[in-house]
Design an enzyme around this catalytic site. Structure first.
Site, PDB file in Angstrom:
ATOM      1  N   GLY A   1       6.246  -1.152   6.221  1.00 54.66           N
ATOM      2  CA  GLY A   1       5.767  -2.149   7.164  1.00 54.66           C
ATOM      3  C   GLY A   1       5.823  -3.576   6.685  1.00 54.66           C
TER       4      GLY A   1
ATOM      5  N   VAL B   1       0.260   8.170   2.809  1.00 51.68           N
ATOM      6  CA  VAL B   1       0.726   8.961   1.671  1.00 51.68           C
ATOM      7  C   VAL B   1      -0.417   9.544   0.845  1.00 51.68           C
ATOM      8  CG1 VAL B   1       2.882   7.662   1.521  1.00 51.68           C
ATOM      9  CG2 VAL B   1       0.930   6.984   0.084  1.00 51.68           C
TER      10      VAL B   1
ATOM     11  N   TYR C   1      -4.382  -0.011 -11.272  1.00 52.20           N
ATOM     12  CA  TYR C   1      -2.991  -0.188 -10.832  1.00 52.20           C
ATOM     13  C   TYR C   1      -2.021   0.106 -11.976  1.00 52.20           C
ATOM     14  CZ  TYR C   1       1.025  -2.430  -8.557  1.00 52.20           C
ATOM     15  OH  TYR C   1       2.247  -2.695  -8.004  1.00 52.20           O
TER      16      TYR C   1
END
Length: 252
Positions: A18, A68, A162
């Protein structure tokens, strides 16, 4: 007019399609002749991506709502793909990712879990389900490209979750490559540095200015510059590249 290019006749799915790297990758894969499934949790973003990609007469691009981090959502996405195209995609680009930044001593457990669930487990589940479909349908020339990060390679202050997730993606890539070679499925990953995307737009100006000074090329990368490398890894031009990681950092 038939689509011509290095990916003519191929079917690709791109998660996180997106915006950012995912959107740029969809455009480049389509330019190279692939039919593209633009998958994103934000379906309106995926629809905008599909409306912006080039079309050939033998190409069919569709948007697909996909989380996901949810196994059921991935299963539904695979089912929808098989119903629409009568085959699974041979190109899988795992670009979906999130950040929940904070210093390690202050990081909420839920923020750690959320990032691991999307960035690492989500990549694992996409690979597992879609690769099984590739094998079961006898699709030849499979190529999986995962988006890791230099943060996973070197670490980054304020991004323990992360960095851990992206280090995991690189390890997952190398293990999948060892297991999938016998099926003719290549697995590689790219490690973007500072790329101008909505994710880096959220970084404070002072941090961005400091980061630019550390980049030998003196600028952030463009999503298209990552997408071009992904397209190369998806194509037969990289037919002997397997289990590799490619830094895209401007020289960092």
């Amino acid at each position: 007019m038939a689509a011509i290019g290095s990916l003519a006749g191929k079917l690709a799915i791109v998660t996180g399609a997106g915006s950012g790297i995912g959107r740029a990758t969809c455009r480049i894969l389509a330019r190279e002749g692939a039919s593209v499934i633009a998958a994103d949790k934000n379906i309106s973003g995926a629809q905008d991506t599909v409306s912006s990609v080039p079309n050939g007469t033998d190409q069919t691009h569709i948007p697909l709502e996909l989380d996901v981090g949810d196994h059921k959502s991935i299963t539904t996405a695979l089912k929808s793909t098989l119903e629409h195209y009568k085959k699974p995609p041979s190109i899988i680009v795992n670009s979906a990712g999130i950040t929940r930044d904070n210093f390690l001593l202050k990081l909420k457990h839920s923020d750690f879990d959320d990032v691991i669930n999307i960035n690492l487990k989500g990549t694992f589940m996409m690979i597992q389900l879609f690769s099984n479909a590739i094998v079961e349908h006898g699709v030849q020339g499979g190529s999986i490209i995962n988006i890791a990060s230099t943060s996973g390679k070197y670490g980054n202050i304020g991004q323990v979750n992360y960095s851990a997730s992206k280090a995991g993606v690189e390890g997952l890539t190398k293990t999948a490559a060892k297991e999938f070679g016998k099926f003719g499925i290549r697995v590689n990953c790219v490690l973007p540095g500072m790329i101008a995307t909505p994710m880096t737009d959220a970084v404070p100006d002072k941090v961005r200015e400091k980061a630019v000074k550390m980049i030998p090329l003196g600028r952030f990368g463009k999503p298209e510059e990552v997408g071009e490398v992904i397209a190369f890894l998806a194509s037969d031009k990289s037919s002997y590249v397997h289990g590799a990681t490619v830094d895209i950092t401007g020289g960092v």
